[in-house]
Design an enzyme around this catalytic site. Structure first.
Site, PDB file in Angstrom:
ATOM      1  N   ARG A   1     -28.591   7.429   5.642  1.00  0.00           N
ATOM      2  CA  ARG A   1     -27.272   7.106   6.211  1.00  0.00           C
ATOM      3  C   ARG A   1     -26.137   7.531   5.289  1.00  0.00           C
ATOM      4  NH1 ARG A   1     -28.539   1.437   9.361  1.00  0.00           N
ATOM      5  NH2 ARG A   1     -28.963   2.478  11.333  1.00  0.00           N
TER       6      ARG A   1
ATOM      7  N   LYS B   1     -41.085  -5.235  23.154  1.00  0.00           N
ATOM      8  CA  LYS B   1     -40.187  -6.170  23.848  1.00  0.00           C
ATOM      9  C   LYS B   1     -39.642  -5.573  25.135  1.00  0.00           C
ATOM     10  CE  LYS B   1     -37.669  -6.756  20.060  1.00  0.00           C
ATOM     11  NZ  LYS B   1     -38.438  -6.124  19.011  1.00  0.00           N
TER      12      LYS B   1
ATOM     13  N   GLY C   1     -35.640   2.229  15.698  1.00  0.00           N
ATOM     14  CA  GLY C   1     -36.156   2.113  14.333  1.00  0.00           C
ATOM     15  C   GLY C   1     -37.641   2.391  14.215  1.00  0.00           C
TER      16      GLY C   1
ATOM     17  N   GLY D   1     -29.863  -0.117  18.372  1.00  0.00           N
ATOM     18  CA  GLY D   1     -29.254  -0.929  19.425  1.00  0.00           C
ATOM     19  C   GLY D   1     -28.131  -0.188  20.131  1.00  0.00           C
TER      20      GLY D   1
HETATM   21  P1  AMP Z   1     -39.879  -2.602  20.048  1.00  0.00           P
HETATM   22  O1  AMP Z   1     -39.095  -3.233  18.934  1.00  0.00           O
HETATM   23  O2  AMP Z   1     -39.834  -3.366  21.323  1.00  0.00           O
HETATM   24  O3  AMP Z   1     -39.554  -1.123  20.240  1.00  0.00           O
HETATM   25  O4  AMP Z   1     -41.409  -2.667  19.595  1.00  0.00           O
HETATM   26  C1  AMP Z   1     -41.935  -1.951  18.517  1.00  0.00           C
HETATM   27  C2  AMP Z   1     -43.242  -2.574  18.146  1.00  0.00           C
HETATM   28  O5  AMP Z   1     -44.106  -2.548  19.263  1.00  0.00           O
HETATM   29  C3  AMP Z   1     -44.008  -1.861  17.034  1.00  0.00           C
HETATM   30  O6  AMP Z   1     -43.998  -2.658  15.887  1.00  0.00           O
HETATM   31  C4  AMP Z   1     -45.424  -1.716  17.597  1.00  0.00           C
HETATM   32  O7  AMP Z   1     -46.447  -2.118  16.695  1.00  0.00           O
HETATM   33  C5  AMP Z   1     -45.402  -2.697  18.768  1.00  0.00           C
HETATM   34  N1  AMP Z   1     -46.415  -2.379  19.790  1.00  0.00           N
HETATM   35  C6  AMP Z   1     -46.659  -1.191  20.348  1.00  0.00           C
HETATM   36  N2  AMP Z   1     -47.700  -1.287  21.210  1.00  0.00           N
HETATM   37  C7  AMP Z   1     -48.118  -2.549  21.173  1.00  0.00           C
HETATM   38  C8  AMP Z   1     -49.170  -3.265  21.828  1.00  0.00           C
HETATM   39  N3  AMP Z   1     -49.982  -2.644  22.692  1.00  0.00           N
HETATM   40  N4  AMP Z   1     -49.316  -4.572  21.565  1.00  0.00           N
HETATM   41  C9  AMP Z   1     -48.493  -5.187  20.696  1.00  0.00           C
HETATM   42  N5  AMP Z   1     -47.481  -4.585  20.046  1.00  0.00           N
HETATM   43  C10 AMP Z   1     -47.293  -3.268  20.282  1.00  0.00           C
END
Ligand code: AMP
Length: 396
Positions: free
Chosen positions: A35, A198, A354, A377
């Protein structure tokens, strides 16, 4: 859009809102200076014009008062190295030292002010405070895309005091131009790959993309909410009951818009959320109890690569599996390689978020994308079609 490239700042004192919210180690040394490096083109443009620069930024989330852990002190040696000249760092924000240092700025000088979030007025977007800070300079530049979704004093209110002298920094302009290309001027076929854990944070993004894309790949843990909405049996996989309705709406939306929706059909499942767990491959829609989906399976990897390979535009946010664990990395890595191949053939490939950026850095593929968006975000909100306060303040 007026950018710093459109103006000559000779003899001007320019307040530049940068994003120096960088990671630090326990010795308070900067561990990733991306950054800081990305802010250099804007700073150097002003210096080369014969202007001087007053840098403002936040770091972390202090609770509204001075906290050593969030001081911008560690930025000073890094910035000094890259600018190849000493810079002045003032601790008192709008105190006598800052007023004095900014008052005597000469062409080419650079002052860095302390973390604005030490003052509650920053997040309160306080007008009086903005007026004082505005009096330090002749012009205002925002180059902090990653914080431009926040209507704070330094990203939003400050711009009001420079109705004719406010500019997009080069980094901010680059982000906005690339995301506009995706949203308003994409070549088809256009594929969106949305993954991660999420589902609730991605629903609005997917909804806004429905009228624009040709293919939608849902990856990561969030695909099990979609599999459940389609009456799949998902074992112990991640799942958000409250989002079933939205998932169903999105599925219906893809049908209405004639979008090819691909929910990766097979999964690598594990008997525990661990790299040491037992694993096997099974249908995403028929996962036994006691097993959870951790990555996309081999058939899905082939199908995703096929879809990406035939795309002219690819937008990717969120990993396909739990890439942090070596046994569940293959899906994310294969999709990254497919994107790199598509990019090489001339597709416009954009990635953000991220975790997604951490993944492509891990695979050493970041430079194989057309554009890597730095604002997690902020990028999601922009793609949701929302007006970012920091961008709007420069346009008003
Ligand atoms: P997000 O912040 O919603 O983009 O989620 C990112 C996180 O999703 C990463 O740390 C991944 O390890 C997790 N992730 C990806 N696939 C899975 C899964 N099948 N089950 C649980 N966590 C997951």
């Amino acid at each position: 859009m007026k950018t710093v490239a459109d103006y000559n700042f000779k003899g001007k004192k320019v307040i530049v809102r940068v994003d120096f919210n960088v990671p630090l180690n326990h010795n308070r040394q900067v561990t990733d200076d991306t950054r800081i490096r990305e802010s250099l083109p804007t700073i150097n443009k002003i210096i080369n014009d014969g202007g001087s620069v007053i840098l403002i930024s936040h770091l972390g989330r202090p609770k509204g008062g001075f906290e050593m852990d969030y001081s911008l002190t560690p930025i000073v040696p890094v910035l000094t190295k890259y600018l190849n000249k000493p810079i002045v760092f003032t601790r008192d924000l709008y105190g006598p030292r800052t007023v004095d240092e900014c008052g005597k700025l000469q062409p080419g000088d650079v002052v860095l002010l302390e973390n604005f979030r030490f003052y509650p007025e920053e997040e309160d977007a306080d007008e009086e405070f903005a007026k004082k800070i505005a009096s330090l300079g002749d012009a205002y530049v925002n180059d902090a895309f990653a914080t431009s979704h926040r209507a704070h004093m330094s990203t939003f209110t400050l711009a009001k005091f420079f109705p004719n002298d406010k500019y997009f920094g080069l980094l901010l302009a680059h982000e906005v131009n690339n995301l506009n290309k995706i949203l308003h001027n994409a070549q088809h076929s256009f594929t969106a790959i949305i993954g991660g854990a999420k589902v609730s944070t991605k629903l609005a993004v997917i909804k806004n993309l429905l009228g624009k894309i040709d293919n939608l790949i849902i990856g990561g843990g969030m695909r099990f909410t979609f599999a459940k909405a389609l009456n799949g049996k998902i074992g112990n996989s991640l799942y958000e009951e409250k989002n079933i309705k939205d998932a169903t709406e999105i599925i219906n939306g893809t049908i209405q818009h004639g979008i090819n929706l691909y929910i990766p059909e097979d999964s690598v499942v594990a008997d525990a959320f661990s790299d040491e767990s037992q694993t096997k491959i099974c249908s995403t829609f028929d996962i036994p109890d006691g097993w959870e989906g951790m990555d996309i399976g081999p058939k899905s990897i082939r199908k995703c690569a096929e879809i990406i390979n035939s795309s002219q535009t690819v937008l990717w946010n969120g990993p396909l599996g739990v890439f942090e664990m070596s046994n569940f990395r293959k899906g994310t890595k294969s999709v990254a390689i497919a994107c790199a191949n598509a990019n090489m053939k001339g597709a416009f490939t954009v990635i953000g978020g991220g975790d997604s950026i951490a993944a492509i850095n891990m695979f050493d593929l970041a430079d194989q994308f057309s554009f890597v968006s730095t604002g997690g975000g902020a990028m999601l909100e922009y793609i949701e079609g929302r007006t970012l306060p920091g961008v709007q303040a420069l346009l008003d």
